[in-house]
Design an enzyme around this catalytic site. Structure first.
Site, PDB file in Angstrom:
ATOM      1  N   GLU A  56     -11.633 -24.112  -0.127  1.00 21.12           N
ATOM      2  CA  GLU A  56     -13.000 -23.711  -0.457  1.00 21.12           C
ATOM      3  C   GLU A  56     -13.051 -23.321  -1.935  1.00 21.12           C
ATOM      4  O   GLU A  56     -12.332 -22.424  -2.364  1.00 21.12           O
ATOM      5  CB  GLU A  56     -13.414 -22.508   0.410  1.00 21.12           C
ATOM      6  CG  GLU A  56     -14.839 -22.077   0.175  1.00 21.12           C
ATOM      7  CD  GLU A  56     -15.267 -20.927   1.072  1.00 21.12           C
ATOM      8  OE1 GLU A  56     -14.565 -19.900   1.107  1.00 21.12           O
ATOM      9  OE2 GLU A  56     -16.306 -21.058   1.734  1.00 21.12           O
ATOM     10  N   LYS A  58     -21.511  -1.795   3.833  1.00 28.32           N
ATOM     11  CA  LYS A  58     -20.997  -1.844   2.463  1.00 28.32           C
ATOM     12  C   LYS A  58     -21.355  -3.182   1.819  1.00 28.32           C
ATOM     13  O   LYS A  58     -20.895  -4.235   2.268  1.00 28.32           O
ATOM     14  CB  LYS A  58     -19.477  -1.700   2.442  1.00 28.32           C
ATOM     15  CG  LYS A  58     -18.953  -1.572   1.002  1.00 28.32           C
ATOM     16  CD  LYS A  58     -17.457  -1.705   0.901  1.00 28.32           C
ATOM     17  CE  LYS A  58     -17.028  -3.141   0.738  1.00 28.32           C
ATOM     18  NZ  LYS A  58     -17.524  -3.762  -0.505  1.00 28.32           N
ATOM     19  N   GLY A 106     -17.212 -12.908   4.645  1.00 25.72           N
ATOM     20  CA  GLY A 106     -16.453 -12.971   3.397  1.00 25.72           C
ATOM     21  C   GLY A 106     -15.338 -13.987   3.508  1.00 25.72           C
ATOM     22  O   GLY A 106     -15.445 -14.958   4.264  1.00 25.72           O
ATOM     23  N   SER A 107     -14.249 -13.734   2.799  1.00 23.43           N
ATOM     24  CA  SER A 107     -13.176 -14.723   2.722  1.00 23.43           C
ATOM     25  C   SER A 107     -12.365 -14.771   4.018  1.00 23.43           C
ATOM     26  O   SER A 107     -12.242 -13.779   4.729  1.00 23.43           O
ATOM     27  CB  SER A 107     -12.240 -14.389   1.559  1.00 23.43           C
ATOM     28  OG  SER A 107     -11.616 -13.145   1.784  1.00 23.43           O
ATOM     29  N   THR A 108     -11.784 -15.931   4.292  1.00 20.42           N
ATOM     30  CA  THR A 108     -10.941 -16.102   5.473  1.00 20.42           C
ATOM     31  C   THR A 108      -9.726 -15.187   5.393  1.00 20.42           C
ATOM     32  O   THR A 108      -9.300 -14.610   6.391  1.00 20.42           O
ATOM     33  CB  THR A 108     -10.521 -17.583   5.585  1.00 20.42           C
ATOM     34  OG1 THR A 108     -11.716 -18.350   5.810  1.00 20.42           O
ATOM     35  CG2 THR A 108      -9.572 -17.814   6.751  1.00 20.42           C
ATOM     36  N   GLU A 109      -9.217 -15.009   4.180  1.00 21.02           N
ATOM     37  CA  GLU A 109      -8.046 -14.152   3.975  1.00 21.02           C
ATOM     38  C   GLU A 109      -8.317 -12.717   4.448  1.00 21.02           C
ATOM     39  O   GLU A 109      -7.555 -12.146   5.249  1.00 21.02           O
ATOM     40  CB  GLU A 109      -7.713 -14.185   2.482  1.00 21.02           C
ATOM     41  CG  GLU A 109      -6.535 -13.373   2.063  1.00 21.02           C
ATOM     42  CD  GLU A 109      -6.554 -13.110   0.546  1.00 21.02           C
ATOM     43  OE1 GLU A 109      -7.435 -13.652  -0.153  1.00 21.02           O
ATOM     44  OE2 GLU A 109      -5.699 -12.342   0.095  1.00 21.02           O
ATOM     45  N   GLU A 121     -17.603 -14.021   9.900  1.00 27.37           N
ATOM     46  CA  GLU A 121     -18.231 -15.221   9.352  1.00 27.37           C
ATOM     47  C   GLU A 121     -17.515 -15.501   8.040  1.00 27.37           C
ATOM     48  O   GLU A 121     -17.678 -14.765   7.077  1.00 27.37           O
ATOM     49  CB  GLU A 121     -19.729 -14.980   9.165  1.00 27.37           C
ATOM     50  CG  GLU A 121     -20.511 -16.264   9.140  1.00 27.37           C
ATOM     51  CD  GLU A 121     -20.766 -16.715   7.728  1.00 27.37           C
ATOM     52  OE1 GLU A 121     -19.922 -17.489   7.211  1.00 27.37           O
ATOM     53  OE2 GLU A 121     -21.773 -16.301   7.158  1.00 27.37           O
ATOM     54  N   CYS A 142     -21.131 -20.357   1.961  1.00 29.01           N
ATOM     55  CA  CYS A 142     -20.045 -20.621   2.910  1.00 29.01           C
ATOM     56  C   CYS A 142     -20.225 -21.961   3.616  1.00 29.01           C
ATOM     57  O   CYS A 142     -19.257 -22.618   3.958  1.00 29.01           O
ATOM     58  CB  CYS A 142     -19.955 -19.496   3.922  1.00 29.01           C
ATOM     59  SG  CYS A 142     -21.539 -19.042   4.619  1.00 29.01           S
ATOM     60  N   GLY A 194     -10.813 -11.770   6.340  1.00 28.89           N
ATOM     61  CA  GLY A 194     -11.177 -11.840   7.760  1.00 28.89           C
ATOM     62  C   GLY A 194      -9.951 -11.779   8.656  1.00 28.89           C
ATOM     63  O   GLY A 194      -9.934 -11.071   9.671  1.00 28.89           O
TER      64      GLY A 194
HETATM   65  P1  NAI Z   1     -13.753 -10.940  -0.060  1.00 30.16           P
HETATM   66  O1  NAI Z   1     -13.582 -11.412   1.335  1.00 30.16           O
HETATM   67  O2  NAI Z   1     -12.630 -10.213  -0.713  1.00 30.16           O
HETATM   68  O3  NAI Z   1     -15.045  -9.981  -0.137  1.00 30.16           O
HETATM   69  C1  NAI Z   1     -16.081  -9.928   0.824  1.00 30.16           C
HETATM   70  C2  NAI Z   1     -16.375  -8.483   1.184  1.00 30.16           C
HETATM   71  O4  NAI Z   1     -15.214  -7.917   1.794  1.00 30.16           O
HETATM   72  C3  NAI Z   1     -16.681  -7.585  -0.005  1.00 30.16           C
HETATM   73  O5  NAI Z   1     -17.647  -6.642   0.374  1.00 30.16           O
HETATM   74  C4  NAI Z   1     -15.352  -6.901  -0.269  1.00 30.16           C
HETATM   75  O6  NAI Z   1     -15.475  -5.661  -0.923  1.00 30.16           O
HETATM   76  C5  NAI Z   1     -14.823  -6.721   1.130  1.00 30.16           C
HETATM   77  N1  NAI Z   1     -13.369  -6.590   1.239  1.00 30.16           N
HETATM   78  C6  NAI Z   1     -12.404  -7.048   0.400  1.00 30.16           C
HETATM   79  N2  NAI Z   1     -11.182  -6.739   0.857  1.00 30.16           N
HETATM   80  C7  NAI Z   1     -11.349  -6.066   2.021  1.00 30.16           C
HETATM   81  C8  NAI Z   1     -10.477  -5.492   2.981  1.00 30.16           C
HETATM   82  N3  NAI Z   1      -9.162  -5.540   2.838  1.00 30.16           N
HETATM   83  N4  NAI Z   1     -11.007  -4.892   4.076  1.00 30.16           N
HETATM   84  C9  NAI Z   1     -12.334  -4.851   4.260  1.00 30.16           C
HETATM   85  N5  NAI Z   1     -13.213  -5.365   3.384  1.00 30.16           N
HETATM   86  C10 NAI Z   1     -12.742  -5.975   2.275  1.00 30.16           C
HETATM   87  O7  NAI Z   1     -14.183 -12.195  -0.929  1.00 30.16           O
HETATM   88  P2  NAI Z   1     -14.060 -12.339  -2.534  1.00 30.16           P
HETATM   89  O8  NAI Z   1     -12.726 -11.859  -2.983  1.00 30.16           O
HETATM   90  O9  NAI Z   1     -15.272 -11.730  -3.122  1.00 30.16           O
HETATM   91  O10 NAI Z   1     -14.140 -13.915  -2.702  1.00 30.16           O
HETATM   92  C11 NAI Z   1     -12.979 -14.720  -2.555  1.00 30.16           C
HETATM   93  C12 NAI Z   1     -13.310 -16.025  -1.892  1.00 30.16           C
HETATM   94  O11 NAI Z   1     -13.758 -15.786  -0.570  1.00 30.16           O
HETATM   95  C13 NAI Z   1     -14.450 -16.789  -2.529  1.00 30.16           C
HETATM   96  O12 NAI Z   1     -14.005 -17.544  -3.621  1.00 30.16           O
HETATM   97  C14 NAI Z   1     -14.920 -17.635  -1.383  1.00 30.16           C
HETATM   98  O13 NAI Z   1     -14.098 -18.769  -1.267  1.00 30.16           O
HETATM   99  C15 NAI Z   1     -14.724 -16.751  -0.184  1.00 30.16           C
HETATM  100  N6  NAI Z   1     -15.976 -16.078   0.217  1.00 30.16           N
HETATM  101  C16 NAI Z   1     -16.666 -16.534   1.300  1.00 30.16           C
HETATM  102  C17 NAI Z   1     -17.864 -15.953   1.655  1.00 30.16           C
HETATM  103  C18 NAI Z   1     -18.661 -16.427   2.807  1.00 30.16           C
HETATM  104  O14 NAI Z   1     -19.859 -16.315   2.787  1.00 30.16           O
HETATM  105  N7  NAI Z   1     -18.057 -16.918   3.853  1.00 30.16           N
HETATM  106  C19 NAI Z   1     -18.446 -14.872   0.880  1.00 30.16           C
HETATM  107  C20 NAI Z   1     -17.626 -14.412  -0.218  1.00 30.16           C
HETATM  108  C21 NAI Z   1     -16.448 -15.031  -0.522  1.00 30.16           C
HETATM  109 MG    MG Z   2     -11.310 -10.489  -2.307  1.00 29.09          MG
END
Ligand code: NAI
Ligand code: MG
Length: 491
Positions: A400, A195, A247-250, A269, A303, A252
């Protein structure tokens, strides 16, 4: 003398040295009005859709499916069938052929992918053209090379595929994160349900056409789109053997809680708050380039961004002066312009988060510097920003930001630099700038970070493992290490 004056006025010397616009043509990209899900080699119609836009001007680009748990279920069935019907038993040398094909097609279609990536995600075309797309192809080439050598990578351990991998990726490096996930999974004989992030689905959907060209057997790679609800449906599906998340630590942490006790394999990651540490013996001009690359590359949506700059006290003033001067030369604007250094912020939500954290920095007492900069009227933009006079306790030094915002702090001794750098819940990357090789090694041993760059920053290679400590996650992607999460070694 009079003669000389006359010739001078005749010479047509331009007084204005600002760059003329140099837009990359978008004619090479064809975007459909709407997209479904790529499941079992066919396109499924979505019941519900949302609009994906271009962050540079909020132009609507296409209607994208919001996949339900049933849609995810269909994708998992297709992946399971493909796994059982031959993919997992195919000789590694045969799997490698498909991966080599995918890599070559990505190279052939690289301009198309670069334009689409910049249009849908907002990153400068210079970066998608020179970094994202070439590295994505390089990952497929690299893991193609491992596909028939797994027995040598793990001697005497009988490496076998895990099964169906559910992969959830973010919006900051859409195609590159897809490559990091899909290439090792396929090389090891797994099948995939992936996804892309909700704001940047278009290159993953174009990638389905690459799979068609490469004649990859149906169901080996399935792409579903949608927001976090679709991601959660992947995490919760019972017939998925392994989850890979960036994606986000939250999120994760939520995934880790959900997967606990199910027997599903997991790699995470997550976020970072990397320290970029400059000693007084460093080559300052090179360090300034590394600092700029470390935090303003991809608008800071990285990240491993070097978002905390630690400067040795004795060089604090000259370094900050050089850095602020360099900031005035950064060109912020249209991602499709070949001269652009800093593009558009990926989404309204991310822009809001950056604005909120920057306001907290001002509020808490840090000193803000932003170069003079005319931002486009439409779209999502943020001026490259430097904060000085930052205390370790400020939110801008701890959280972050994921935007073009740098916090500058100081240190006196190497011990103090290490202590301050490690004073974070994250541990993804770090940078050290010094002329002394022994100090680089001394620092690298003590910094709690998955990657430590020396006299450079944000350098990637498919052969080099990447991943975090602490709240930055666990598991490694890239290199021989990156195979392990996709293999099992039991009988
Ligand atoms: P996110 O962690 O919500 O999104 C990343 C991916 O996870 C997207 O594909 C999203 O659709 C999916 N996702 C969201 N909620 C989910 C759930 N409950 N279960 C499974 N998958 C889920 O990140 P978001 O909201 O786009 O960004 C928020 C913050 O996270 C950013 O401001 C940044 O600080 C951090 N982030 C870090 C990344 C990294 O490369 N380590 C990448 C993106 C965001
Ligand atoms: Mg999010």
């Amino acid at each position: 003398m009079a003669e000389l004056d006359r010739t001078r006025t005749e010479v047509d010397v331009p007084g204005d040295w600002t760059y003329a616009s140099a837009p990359e043509s978008r004619d090479i990209v064809r975007i459909a009005d709407s997209y479904g899900y790529y499941v079992g080699g066919e396109w499924l119609e979505p019941a519900e859709t949302y609009e994906t836009i271009a962050p540079r001007d909020e132009e609507p680009l296409a209607a994208i499916g919001q996949a339900t748990a049933e849609d995810v279920g269909r994708a998992v069935v297709a992946a399971r069938e493909a796994f059982a019907d031959g993919w997992s038993a195919l000789p590694g040398s045969e799997r490698a052929k498909y991966l080599f094909r995918i890599a070559r097609i990505l190279q052939e279609r690289s301009r198309e992918f670069a334009v689409l990536e910049s249009l849908n995600g907002g990153k400068p075309i210079k970066e998608s053209r020179d970094v994202d797309i070439p590295l994505a192809a390089a990952h497929f080439f690299y893991y193609a090379g491992w596909a028939d050598k797994l027995e040598y990578a793990f001697p005497n351990r009988r490496p076998r595929p895990v099964g169906v991998a559910g992969q959830i990726i973010p919006w900051n490096f859409p195609l590159l994160m897809l490559a990091w996930k899909i290439a090792p999974a396929l090389a090891c004989g797994n099948t995939v349900v992936l996804k892309p992030a909700e704001t940047t689905p278009l290159t993953a959907l174009l990638f389905c056409d690459v799979l068609r060209q490469a004649e990859l057997p149906a169901g080996v790679v399935n792409i579903v789109t949608g927001d976090g609800r679709t991601g959660a449906a992947i995490v919760e599906h019972e017939d998925i053997d392994k989850i890979a998340f960036t994606g986000s630590t939250e999120v994760g942490k939520a995934i880790q809680r959900h997967v606990a006790g199910t027997g599903k394999r997991l790699t995470l990651e997550l976020g970072g708050k990397a320290a970029n540490i400059v000693f007084d013996d460093a080559a300052l001009d090179q360090a300034v380039e590394g600092i700029v690359n470390g935090i303003y590359f991809n608008q800071g949506h990285v990240c491993c961004a070097g978002s905390r700059l630690f400067v040795q006290e004795s060089i604090y003033e000259p370094l900050v002066a050089k850095l602020e001067r360099r900031l005035t030369t950064l060109r912020v604007g249209d991602p499709l312009d070949k001269n652009t250094d800093v593009g558009a912020i990926n989404s309204a939500a991310q822009l809001e988060k950056i604005q909120e954290l920057v306001a907290s920095g001002v509020e808490e007492g840090a000193e803000i510097y932003q170069p003079p900069c005319v931002l486009p009227e439409k779209g999502y933009w943020f001026v490259p920003t430097v904060f000085t006079n930052v205390a370790q306790s400020y939110r801008i030094a701890q959280e972050e930001i994921f935007g073009p915002v740098l916090s500058v702090l100081t240190f006196r001794t190497p011990e103090e630099a290490v202590e301050k750098a490690n004073n974070t819940p994250y541990g993804l990357s770090a940078g050290v700038w010094t002329e002394k090789g022994s100090r680089i090694l001394w620092m690298a041993q003590r910094l709690r970070a998955g990657v430590v760059w020396a006299n450079t920053f944000n350098r990637f290679d498919p052969g080099s493992p990447f991943g975090g400590y602490k709240e930055s996650g666990f598991g490694r992607e890239g290199g021989r290490h990156g195979l392990e999460p996709y293999l099992r070694f039991d009988e």
